[in-house]
Design an enzyme around this catalytic site. Structure first.
Site, PDB file in Angstrom:
ATOM      1  CG  ASN A   6      -1.574   1.140   1.995  1.00  0.00           C
ATOM      2  OD1 ASN A   6      -1.837   1.792   0.225  1.00  0.00           O
ATOM      3  ND2 ASN A   6      -2.207   1.900   2.611  1.00  0.00           N
ATOM      4  CE  LYS A   8       0.402   3.510   4.504  1.00  0.00           C
ATOM      5  NZ  LYS A   8       0.518   3.562   6.410  1.00  0.00           N
ATOM      6  CG  HIS A  92      -5.592   1.897   5.220  1.00  0.00           C
ATOM      7  ND1 HIS A  92      -5.362   2.991   5.927  1.00  0.00           N
ATOM      8  CD2 HIS A  92      -4.876   1.089   4.806  1.00  0.00           C
ATOM      9  CE1 HIS A  92      -3.875   2.489   6.061  1.00  0.00           C
ATOM     10  NE2 HIS A  92      -3.486   1.679   5.583  1.00  0.00           N
ATOM     11  CD  GLU A  94      -2.854   5.474   6.554  1.00  0.00           C
ATOM     12  OE1 GLU A  94      -2.639   5.408   5.506  1.00  0.00           O
ATOM     13  OE2 GLU A  94      -1.795   5.533   7.009  1.00  0.00           O
ATOM     14  CD  GLU A 162      -3.513  -2.994   7.546  1.00  0.00           C
ATOM     15  OE1 GLU A 162      -2.473  -2.921   6.679  1.00  0.00           O
ATOM     16  OE2 GLU A 162      -3.975  -1.505   7.550  1.00  0.00           O
ATOM     17  N   GLY A 168       2.431   2.244  10.543  1.00  0.00           N
ATOM     18  CA  GLY A 168       3.393   3.159  10.447  1.00  0.00           C
ATOM     19  C   GLY A 168       4.339   4.202  12.106  1.00  0.00           C
ATOM     20  CB  SER A 198       5.733  -2.099  11.518  1.00  0.00           C
ATOM     21  OG  SER A 198       4.694  -0.574  12.178  1.00  0.00           O
TER      22      SER A 198
HETATM   23  C1  PEP Z   1      -0.933   0.040   6.165  1.00  0.00           C
HETATM   24  O1  PEP Z   1      -0.287   1.408   5.649  1.00  0.00           O
HETATM   25  O2  PEP Z   1      -1.304  -1.053   5.586  1.00  0.00           O
HETATM   26  C2  PEP Z   1       0.581  -0.258   7.025  1.00  0.00           C
HETATM   27  C3  PEP Z   1       0.364  -1.431   7.255  1.00  0.00           C
HETATM   28  O3  PEP Z   1       1.152   0.655   6.917  1.00  0.00           O
HETATM   29  P1  PEP Z   1       3.067   0.163   7.288  1.00  0.00           P
HETATM   30  O4  PEP Z   1       3.301  -0.849   7.259  1.00  0.00           O
HETATM   31  O5  PEP Z   1       3.533   0.722   6.992  1.00  0.00           O
HETATM   32  O6  PEP Z   1       2.354   0.314   8.864  1.00  0.00           O
END
Ligand code: PEP
Length: 240
Positions: A6, A8, A92, A94, A162, A168, A198
């Site tokens: 992803n 973003k 998501h 975000e 998630e 992040g 992460s």
């Molecule tokens: C994401 O945004 O879906 C995500 C898992 O980000 P990160 O791997 O940076 O934590």
């Protein structure tokens, strides 16, 4: 096993094209893993062109729950399908945190994208305070329940677990924490569940080795070809 990057709001068309050309070589011939990149809408055609014939799929990061209408700034799944996009992320964290996405709108987006022929990665996960209060189960029941009710089980539907406290932040769920949440989600909706939060080359093998972890949704580490390819290769070894 599914490994989706992803991006973003990173990588315009030129950067997307360069990245995808390198990724195609880096994971050429990989076995047992469906590799996906989720690009910003404006970079989808460049990603599709660079990955043509590679077996790597291109997804969007969001799609609306209607085919068309007065919804400035939104894109319909039919429009994505028309340009060759194979799937989309919905819900998501975000989107939920900054753009007012709710359990219901995420589920409606998932349902309509499936109807339009796309694959869907629908994201769920609890905040840190919800986990600390012992409310992870309740949150996952609510979020997954909304998707199950509106979209139901589907061969093109994947759930991404998630935990928001791990996105992040550099904090990752332990393999046991991921396994516990994935098993719960799979008991609520019988579809593959991928882990996001992460994921990096260093922790991918232990997370992907859990029985109910069906892959990874990767944010930050998907922006670098070498680290994303290393996670894809780790997924390939974890099931061989
Ligand atoms: C994401 O945004 O879906 C995500 C898992 O980000 P990160 O791997 O940076 O934590």
């Amino acid at each position: 096993m599914l490994v989706a990057g992803n991006w973003k709001m990173f990588k315009g068309p030129s950067a997307a094209s360069t990245f995808c050309t390198s990724l195609g070589s880096a994971v050429d011939g990989i076995a047992g893993v469906d590799v996906v990149v989720c690009a910003p809408d404006v970079s989808l055609p460049a990603a599709l062109a660079a990955l043509d014939g590679s077996g790597i799929a291109v997804y969007a990061q969001n799609a609306h729950w209607l085919e068309n209408g007065p919804f400035t700034g939104e894109v319909a799944p039919e429009m994505l399908a028309e340009v060759g996009v194979a799937g989309t992320i919905v819900g998501h964290s975000e989107r939920r945190q900054y753009f007012g996405e709710t359990d219901e709108t995420a589920a409606r987006r998932a349902s309509h994208a499936l109807d339009a022929g796309l694959a869907v990665i629908a994201c769920v996960g609890e905040r840190a305070d919800e986990r600390d209060d012992g409310r992870m189960d309740e949150v996952l029941h609510r979020q997954v329940g909304a998707i199950a009710e509106i979209a139901g089980p589907h061969s093109r539907l994947t759930i991404a677990y998630e935990p928001i406290w791990a996105i992040g932040t550099g904090r990752t769920a332990s393999p046991d924490q991921a396994q516990e949440a994935h098993a719960l989600i799979r008991s609520l909706l019988d579809v593959p569940v991928v882990y996001g939060g992460s994921v990096k080359p260093e922790n991918a093998a232990s997370l992907l080795g859990q029985p109910d972890v069906g892959g990874a949704l990767v944010g930050g580490a998907s922006l670098d070809v070498d680290s994303f390819a290393a996670i894809c290769l780790s997924a390939s070894s974890s099931r061989s």
